[in-house]
Design a protein around this motif. Structure first.
Motif, short mmCIF file in Angstrom:
data_model
loop_
_atom_site.label_atom_id
_atom_site.label_comp_id
_atom_site.label_asym_id
_atom_site.label_seq_id
_atom_site.Cartn_x
_atom_site.Cartn_y
_atom_site.Cartn_z
N ALA A 289 0.83 -1.20 0.00
CA ALA A 289 0.00 0.00 0.00
C ALA A 289 0.87 1.25 0.00
O ALA A 289 1.89 1.32 0.68
N GLY A 290 0.47 2.21 -0.82
CA GLY A 290 1.21 3.47 -0.92
C GLY A 290 2.26 3.47 -2.02
O GLY A 290 2.95 4.46 -2.22
N THR A 291 2.37 2.38 -2.77
CA THR A 291 3.38 2.27 -3.84
C THR A 291 2.76 2.58 -5.20
O THR A 291 1.68 2.09 -5.53
N TYR A 292 3.46 3.39 -5.98
CA TYR A 292 3.08 3.70 -7.35
C TYR A 292 3.95 2.84 -8.27
O TYR A 292 5.17 2.83 -8.13
N VAL A 293 3.33 2.12 -9.20
CA VAL A 293 4.05 1.23 -10.11
C VAL A 293 3.74 1.67 -11.54
O VAL A 293 2.58 1.90 -11.88
N SER A 294 4.78 1.79 -12.37
CA SER A 294 4.59 2.23 -13.75
C SER A 294 5.31 1.28 -14.70
O SER A 294 6.47 0.93 -14.46
N PHE A 295 4.61 0.87 -15.75
CA PHE A 295 5.16 -0.03 -16.75
C PHE A 295 5.38 0.74 -18.05
O PHE A 295 4.52 1.51 -18.47
N ALA A 296 6.50 0.50 -18.70
CA ALA A 296 6.85 1.18 -19.95
C ALA A 296 5.94 0.73 -21.09
O ALA A 296 5.32 -0.34 -21.02
N PRO A 297 5.86 1.53 -22.15
CA PRO A 297 5.13 1.08 -23.34
C PRO A 297 5.66 -0.27 -23.83
O PRO A 297 6.85 -0.56 -23.72
N ASP A 298 4.76 -1.07 -24.36
CA ASP A 298 5.03 -2.41 -24.88
C ASP A 298 5.49 -3.38 -23.79
O ASP A 298 6.19 -4.34 -24.06
N SER A 299 5.09 -3.13 -22.54
CA SER A 299 5.46 -4.02 -21.44
C SER A 299 4.40 -5.08 -21.22
O SER A 299 3.27 -4.97 -21.69
N ARG A 300 4.80 -6.11 -20.49
CA ARG A 300 3.91 -7.22 -20.15
C ARG A 300 4.10 -7.56 -18.68
O ARG A 300 5.21 -7.47 -18.16
N HIS A 301 3.00 -7.97 -18.04
CA HIS A 301 3.09 -8.39 -16.65
C HIS A 301 1.86 -9.22 -16.30
O HIS A 301 0.86 -9.21 -17.01
N GLN A 302 1.96 -9.97 -15.19
CA GLN A 302 0.85 -10.78 -14.70
C GLN A 302 0.86 -10.71 -13.18
O GLN A 302 1.50 -11.52 -12.51
N PRO A 303 0.15 -9.73 -12.63
CA PRO A 303 0.17 -9.55 -11.18
C PRO A 303 -0.51 -10.69 -10.43
O PRO A 303 -1.39 -11.37 -10.96
N ARG A 304 -0.07 -10.86 -9.20
CA ARG A 304 -0.70 -11.82 -8.30
C ARG A 304 -0.61 -11.23 -6.89
O ARG A 304 0.04 -10.20 -6.67
N THR A 305 -1.27 -11.88 -5.95
CA THR A 305 -1.24 -11.41 -4.57
C THR A 305 -1.41 -12.60 -3.63
O THR A 305 -2.09 -13.57 -3.96
N GLU A 306 -0.77 -12.51 -2.50
CA GLU A 306 -0.98 -13.51 -1.44
C GLU A 306 -1.94 -12.98 -0.39
O GLU A 306 -2.68 -13.73 0.22
N THR A 307 -1.95 -11.66 -0.21
CA THR A 307 -2.73 -11.04 0.87
C THR A 307 -4.05 -10.44 0.41
O THR A 307 -4.88 -10.09 1.24
N GLY A 308 -4.22 -10.27 -0.90
CA GLY A 308 -5.31 -9.48 -1.45
C GLY A 308 -4.78 -8.09 -1.74
O GLY A 308 -3.81 -7.63 -1.11
N VAL A 309 -5.39 -7.41 -2.70
CA VAL A 309 -4.90 -6.09 -3.09
C VAL A 309 -6.01 -5.29 -3.76
O VAL A 309 -6.92 -5.86 -4.38
N ARG A 310 -5.95 -3.97 -3.59
CA ARG A 310 -6.79 -3.04 -4.34
C ARG A 310 -5.87 -2.04 -4.99
O ARG A 310 -5.00 -1.45 -4.34
N LEU A 311 -6.05 -1.85 -6.32
CA LEU A 311 -5.23 -0.93 -7.11
C LEU A 311 -6.14 0.06 -7.82
O LEU A 311 -7.27 -0.28 -8.17
N ILE A 312 -5.63 1.25 -8.07
CA ILE A 312 -6.28 2.17 -8.99
C ILE A 312 -5.25 2.51 -10.05
O ILE A 312 -4.08 2.77 -9.73
N GLY A 313 -5.65 2.43 -11.30
CA GLY A 313 -4.66 2.63 -12.35
C GLY A 313 -5.22 3.29 -13.58
O GLY A 313 -6.41 3.62 -13.64
N LEU A 314 -4.33 3.49 -14.55
CA LEU A 314 -4.74 4.10 -15.81
C LEU A 314 -3.87 3.64 -16.95
O LEU A 314 -2.74 3.21 -16.78
N ASN A 315 -4.49 3.70 -18.13
CA ASN A 315 -3.82 3.45 -19.40
C ASN A 315 -4.22 4.58 -20.34
O ASN A 315 -5.33 5.10 -20.23
N LEU A 316 -3.34 4.90 -21.26
CA LEU A 316 -3.67 5.88 -22.29
C LEU A 316 -4.03 5.16 -23.58
O LEU A 316 -3.38 4.17 -23.94
#
Length: 133
Positions: free
Chosen positions: A82-109
Motif C-alpha cells: 500500500a502506498g506504492t506507485y508502479v509504472s510499466f513502460a510502453p510495450d510491457s507485459r506483466h501478470q500480477p498476483r497477490t498472497e494477501t489481497g490487493v486493491r489498485l487504482i490505475g490508468l492506461n492511455l
C-alpha cells in the motif's frame, strides 16, 4: 451501476463512491471497475482476493500505471505494498498476483492520447484494444 453525482453549478466536479460502481469479473478472485474518465484515458480499480493471480499476461502497448491502495501486489519477484506507485513502460507485459489481497487504482492511455503526450509510435507494436480507452 454507480451514478455520477453533481449539480448544475458544479458540473465540472463529479464524485463517485467506487464500491457502488459495478465490478466486472475478469478471473477467479479478480474484479475490475472501469471508471468514467476523459476520452483516451482508461481509469480502473482492480480488486484481487488473497491468493489470486491475474488470469492472463497483460500487454500494454502504451504502458500502464497503478497505485496500490491496500494490500500487496506481486510482479515477478517484486512485492509492492500500500502506498506504492508502479509504472510499466510502453510495450510491457506483466501478470500480477497477490498472497494477501490487493486493491489498485490505475490508468492506461489510448493510442491517440499516448502519441499526443509525446509517446513514440515505434513503441506501439500491436493494435490498441478498443476496450482500453
Amino acid at each position: 451501476m454507480g451514478q455520477w453525482q453533481g449539480t448544475k453549478e458544479l458540473s465540472a466536479v463529479q464524485a463517485l463512491p467506487v464500491d457502488e460502481w459495478s465490478p466486472i469479473q475478469v478471473g477467479q478472485g479478480c474484479t475490475r471497475r472501469d471508471l468514467p474518465s476523459v476520452r483516451g484515458v482508461r481509469v480502473w480499480v482492480v480488486d484481487m482476493a488473497p491468493g489470486a493471480q491475474w488470469p492472463s499476461i497483460d500487454h500494454h502497448e502504451t504502458g500502464e500505471s497503478y497505485y496500490v491502495i491496500s494490500g500487496e501486489v506481486i510482479e515477478g519477484d517484486a512485492r509492492y505494498g500500500a502506498g506504492t506507485y508502479v509504472s510499466f513502460a510502453p510495450d510491457s507485459r506483466h501478470q500480477p498476483r497477490t498472497e494477501t489481497g490487493v486493491r489498485l487504482i490505475g490508468l492506461n492511455l489510448g493510442t491517440a492520447a499516448f502519441l499526443a503526450a509525446g509517446g513514440s509510435s515505434e513503441s506501439i507494436t500491436h493494435c490498441y484494444h478498443p476496450t482500453q480507452g
